[in-house]
Write a protein that holds these residues in place. Structure first.
Motif, PDB file in Angstrom:
ATOM      1  N   UNK A 221       0.834  -1.206   0.000  1.00  0.00           N
ATOM      2  CA  UNK A 221       0.000   0.000   0.000  1.00  0.00           C
ATOM      3  C   UNK A 221       0.867   1.254   0.000  1.00  0.00           C
ATOM      4  N   UNK A 222       1.953   1.242   0.775  1.00  0.00           N
ATOM      5  CA  UNK A 222       2.853   2.388   0.809  1.00  0.00           C
ATOM      6  C   UNK A 222       3.536   2.627  -0.527  1.00  0.00           C
ATOM      7  N   UNK A 223       3.938   1.546  -1.192  1.00  0.00           N
ATOM      8  CA  UNK A 223       4.560   1.682  -2.504  1.00  0.00           C
ATOM      9  C   UNK A 223       3.579   2.268  -3.513  1.00  0.00           C
ATOM     10  N   UNK A 224       2.327   1.812  -3.455  1.00  0.00           N
ATOM     11  CA  UNK A 224       1.304   2.369  -4.364  1.00  0.00           C
ATOM     12  C   UNK A 224       1.091   3.848  -4.062  1.00  0.00           C
ATOM     13  N   UNK A 225       1.062   4.197  -2.790  1.00  0.00           N
ATOM     14  CA  UNK A 225       0.850   5.591  -2.408  1.00  0.00           C
ATOM     15  C   UNK A 225       1.973   6.474  -2.958  1.00  0.00           C
ATOM     16  N   UNK A 226       3.222   6.025  -2.830  1.00  0.00           N
ATOM     17  CA  UNK A 226       4.337   6.812  -3.354  1.00  0.00           C
ATOM     18  C   UNK A 226       4.231   6.994  -4.867  1.00  0.00           C
ATOM     19  N   UNK A 227       3.793   5.956  -5.555  1.00  0.00           N
ATOM     20  CA  UNK A 227       3.717   6.017  -7.014  1.00  0.00           C
ATOM     21  C   UNK A 227       2.556   6.874  -7.507  1.00  0.00           C
ATOM     22  N   UNK A 228       1.580   7.135  -6.648  1.00  0.00           N
ATOM     23  CA  UNK A 228       0.377   7.850  -7.080  1.00  0.00           C
ATOM     24  C   UNK A 228       0.107   9.093  -6.249  1.00  0.00           C
ATOM     25  N   UNK A 229       1.160   9.650  -5.665  1.00  0.00           N
ATOM     26  CA  UNK A 229       0.999  10.778  -4.746  1.00  0.00           C
ATOM     27  C   UNK A 229       0.508  12.043  -5.431  1.00  0.00           C
ATOM     28  N   UNK A 230       0.614  12.120  -6.749  1.00  0.00           N
ATOM     29  CA  UNK A 230       0.213  13.332  -7.450  1.00  0.00           C
ATOM     30  C   UNK A 230      -1.248  13.329  -7.871  1.00  0.00           C
ATOM     31  N   UNK A 231      -1.964  12.256  -7.632  1.00  0.00           N
ATOM     32  CA  UNK A 231      -3.365  12.151  -8.049  1.00  0.00           C
ATOM     33  C   UNK A 231      -4.265  12.008  -6.831  1.00  0.00           C
ATOM     34  N   UNK A 232      -5.486  12.539  -6.891  1.00  0.00           N
ATOM     35  CA  UNK A 232      -6.428  12.276  -5.796  1.00  0.00           C
ATOM     36  C   UNK A 232      -6.701  10.777  -5.710  1.00  0.00           C
ATOM     37  N   UNK A 233      -6.723  10.235  -4.510  1.00  0.00           N
ATOM     38  CA  UNK A 233      -6.826   8.780  -4.397  1.00  0.00           C
ATOM     39  C   UNK A 233      -7.754   8.371  -3.264  1.00  0.00           C
ATOM     40  N   UNK A 234      -8.285   7.158  -3.418  1.00  0.00           N
ATOM     41  CA  UNK A 234      -8.953   6.433  -2.341  1.00  0.00           C
ATOM     42  C   UNK A 234      -8.181   5.141  -2.151  1.00  0.00           C
ATOM     43  N   UNK A 235      -7.569   4.977  -0.994  1.00  0.00           N
ATOM     44  CA  UNK A 235      -6.755   3.807  -0.688  1.00  0.00           C
ATOM     45  C   UNK A 235      -7.384   3.058   0.484  1.00  0.00           C
ATOM     46  N   UNK A 236      -7.692   1.786   0.267  1.00  0.00           N
ATOM     47  CA  UNK A 236      -8.273   0.935   1.303  1.00  0.00           C
ATOM     48  C   UNK A 236      -7.248  -0.116   1.696  1.00  0.00           C
ATOM     49  N   UNK A 237      -6.974  -0.230   2.995  1.00  0.00           N
ATOM     50  CA  UNK A 237      -6.005  -1.189   3.516  1.00  0.00           C
ATOM     51  C   UNK A 237      -6.680  -2.030   4.591  1.00  0.00           C
ATOM     52  N   UNK A 238      -6.553  -3.345   4.463  1.00  0.00           N
ATOM     53  CA  UNK A 238      -7.208  -4.270   5.407  1.00  0.00           C
ATOM     54  C   UNK A 238      -6.235  -5.383   5.768  1.00  0.00           C
ATOM     55  N   UNK A 239      -6.138  -5.688   7.068  1.00  0.00           N
ATOM     56  CA  UNK A 239      -5.268  -6.767   7.518  1.00  0.00           C
ATOM     57  C   UNK A 239      -5.971  -7.632   8.557  1.00  0.00           C
ATOM     58  N   UNK A 240      -5.597  -8.903   8.562  1.00  0.00           N
ATOM     59  CA  UNK A 240      -6.087  -9.844   9.571  1.00  0.00           C
ATOM     60  C   UNK A 240      -5.113 -10.014  10.740  1.00  0.00           C
ATOM     61  N   UNK A 241      -4.137  -9.141  10.871  1.00  0.00           N
ATOM     62  CA  UNK A 241      -3.091  -9.349  11.876  1.00  0.00           C
ATOM     63  C   UNK A 241      -3.627  -9.335  13.302  1.00  0.00           C
ATOM     64  N   UNK A 242      -4.753  -8.667  13.539  1.00  0.00           N
ATOM     65  CA  UNK A 242      -5.332  -8.682  14.889  1.00  0.00           C
ATOM     66  C   UNK A 242      -6.387  -9.773  15.045  1.00  0.00           C
ATOM     67  N   UNK A 243      -6.382 -10.724  14.153  1.00  0.00           N
ATOM     68  CA  UNK A 243      -7.235 -11.913  14.211  1.00  0.00           C
ATOM     69  C   UNK A 243      -6.364 -13.074  14.702  1.00  0.00           C
ATOM     70  N   UNK A 244      -6.962 -14.004  15.450  1.00  0.00           N
ATOM     71  CA  UNK A 244      -6.197 -15.173  15.878  1.00  0.00           C
ATOM     72  C   UNK A 244      -5.595 -15.862  14.654  1.00  0.00           C
ATOM     73  N   UNK A 245      -4.440 -16.495  14.784  1.00  0.00           N
ATOM     74  CA  UNK A 245      -3.753 -16.937  16.001  1.00  0.00           C
ATOM     75  C   UNK A 245      -2.723 -15.972  16.574  1.00  0.00           C
ATOM     76  N   UNK A 246      -2.745 -14.704  16.168  1.00  0.00           N
ATOM     77  CA  UNK A 246      -1.905 -13.669  16.774  1.00  0.00           C
ATOM     78  C   UNK A 246      -0.412 -13.964  16.660  1.00  0.00           C
ATOM     79  N   UNK A 247       0.023 -14.352  15.482  1.00  0.00           N
ATOM     80  CA  UNK A 247       1.453 -14.542  15.259  1.00  0.00           C
ATOM     81  C   UNK A 247       2.137 -13.182  15.141  1.00  0.00           C
ATOM     82  N   UNK A 248       3.153 -12.984  15.940  1.00  0.00           N
ATOM     83  CA  UNK A 248       3.893 -11.716  15.938  1.00  0.00           C
ATOM     84  C   UNK A 248       5.388 -12.022  15.908  1.00  0.00           C
ATOM     85  N   UNK A 249       6.208 -11.045  15.524  1.00  0.00           N
ATOM     86  CA  UNK A 249       7.661 -11.256  15.589  1.00  0.00           C
ATOM     87  C   UNK A 249       8.116 -11.569  17.007  1.00  0.00           C
TER      88      UNK A 249
END
Length: 308
Positions: free
Chosen positions: A163-191
């Motif tokens: 998402x960050x790479x897309x944002x950098x590539x499209x910073x000159x245009x009006x945008x709608x960026x949607x980001x969704x993650x399951x990281x706060x869903x079980x089984x809660x694997x973290x570093x």
């Protein structure tokens, strides 16, 4: 469709995009960054009273923007809640209430991405799939990256990084960026570096080792760790937005689709009931100069309120 097979017909995918010429507006339009942190119950954030440092990034957005402490998800599982988020409709209207593959929005439904795309916005989504299947949610998005569902759910760095790479590539245009993650869903694997972050729990007699806590409190400790990991990764996306000069004209909205039960009413998980732990979710709006800073919304709101 009348061409014989022997004529060598082939499918064509078209993705026309209408861009507004530079100088056509008096000022840059407000971009929109919509973030959904799956399975994040509201009361585990610092801005909701959690004494653990689970969410410094989200807490800052809540201080600098408007936080709604009584935000209610329309369902206690992913598909119908995200459908309401994207359409502004209750489940009885959008109809996506069963976990079937290949479903579509009802004819005539115009989701948020389609509405903004029609106004000249570039639209992109970066999600980790599962119930956010492209067949349902891709309409209106010029870019839709949906990584296949994985049980280890450790994709947040890749999702936010893309998402960050897309944002950098499209910073000159009006945008709608949607980001969704399951990281706060079980089984809660973290570093590994996060696994000893929260090692105690509070009792009337003072802090006690988390390892000796009842099972539900141990689960909450692990859950809080996953929240902090996700919060830290999300901070990198905000840093990218600032680095490319978009932080002064981007609306950031942070929500979740539902919460999680930890045996408060005799069961764990979600999708089984409509108690507060499963349907009360974060709801943060941030946009310096547009959204009131330091405000807490008084009344109940819902995910269906985002689109209007």
């Amino acid at each position: 469709t009348d061409v014989p097979d022997a004529a060598g017909g082939f499918p064509v995918w078209g993705d026309p995009t209408v861009l507004v010429p530079a100088g056509a507006r008096d000022r840059p339009p407000w971009n929109v960054l919509l973030v959904s942190l799956d399975t994040l119950r509201a009361d585990r954030l610092g801005c909701s009273g959690n004494p653990r440092a689970t969410s410094p990034t989200l807490d800052r957005l809540a201080r600098e923007g408007t936080f709604f402490p009584l935000a209610i998800a329309p369902a206690s599982w992913t598909l119908p809640s995200h459908a309401s988020l994207m359409t502004g409709l209750y489940a009885c209207a959008h109809g996506l209430v069963t976990p079937q593959s290949g479903q579509r929005f009802a004819p005539g439904t115009r989701p948020l991405a389609a509405l903004l795309r029609a106004r000249g916005y570039l639209t992109a989504a970066f999600t980790e799939d599962a119930f956010l299947e492209p067949s349902v949610f891709q309409p209106g998005f010029g870019t839709y990256r949906a990584d296949a569902y994985a049980t280890n759910r450790t994709k947040v760095e890749a999702t936010v990084g893309a998402a960050g790479a897309w944002l950098r590539a499209n910073a000159q245009s009006p945008f709608f960026l949607f980001v969704h993650t399951y990281q706060t869903h079980s089984p809660y694997n973290v570093p590994v570096s996060y696994r000893q972050l929260f090692t105690t729990y509070d009792t009337p007699e003072g802090p006690r080792p988390l390892g000796g806590a009842p099972g539900n409190l141990q689960e909450l400790g692990t859950y809080d760790t996953a929240i902090r990991h996700t919060d830290d990764v999300f901070a990198t996306l905000l840093a990218t937005m600032k680095d490319v000069g978009l932080d002064r004209h981007t609306i950031v909205v942070v929500v979740s689709d539902h919460g999680e039960a930890f045996w408060e009413h005799g069961h764990s998980g979600h999708g089984k009931a409509l108690y507060e732990e499963e349907i009360r979710v974060p709801f943060i709006w941030w946009a310096p100069g547009l959204i009131a800073a330091g405000r807490r919304g008084a009344g109940p709101v819902g995910l269906h309120d985002v689109l209007p």
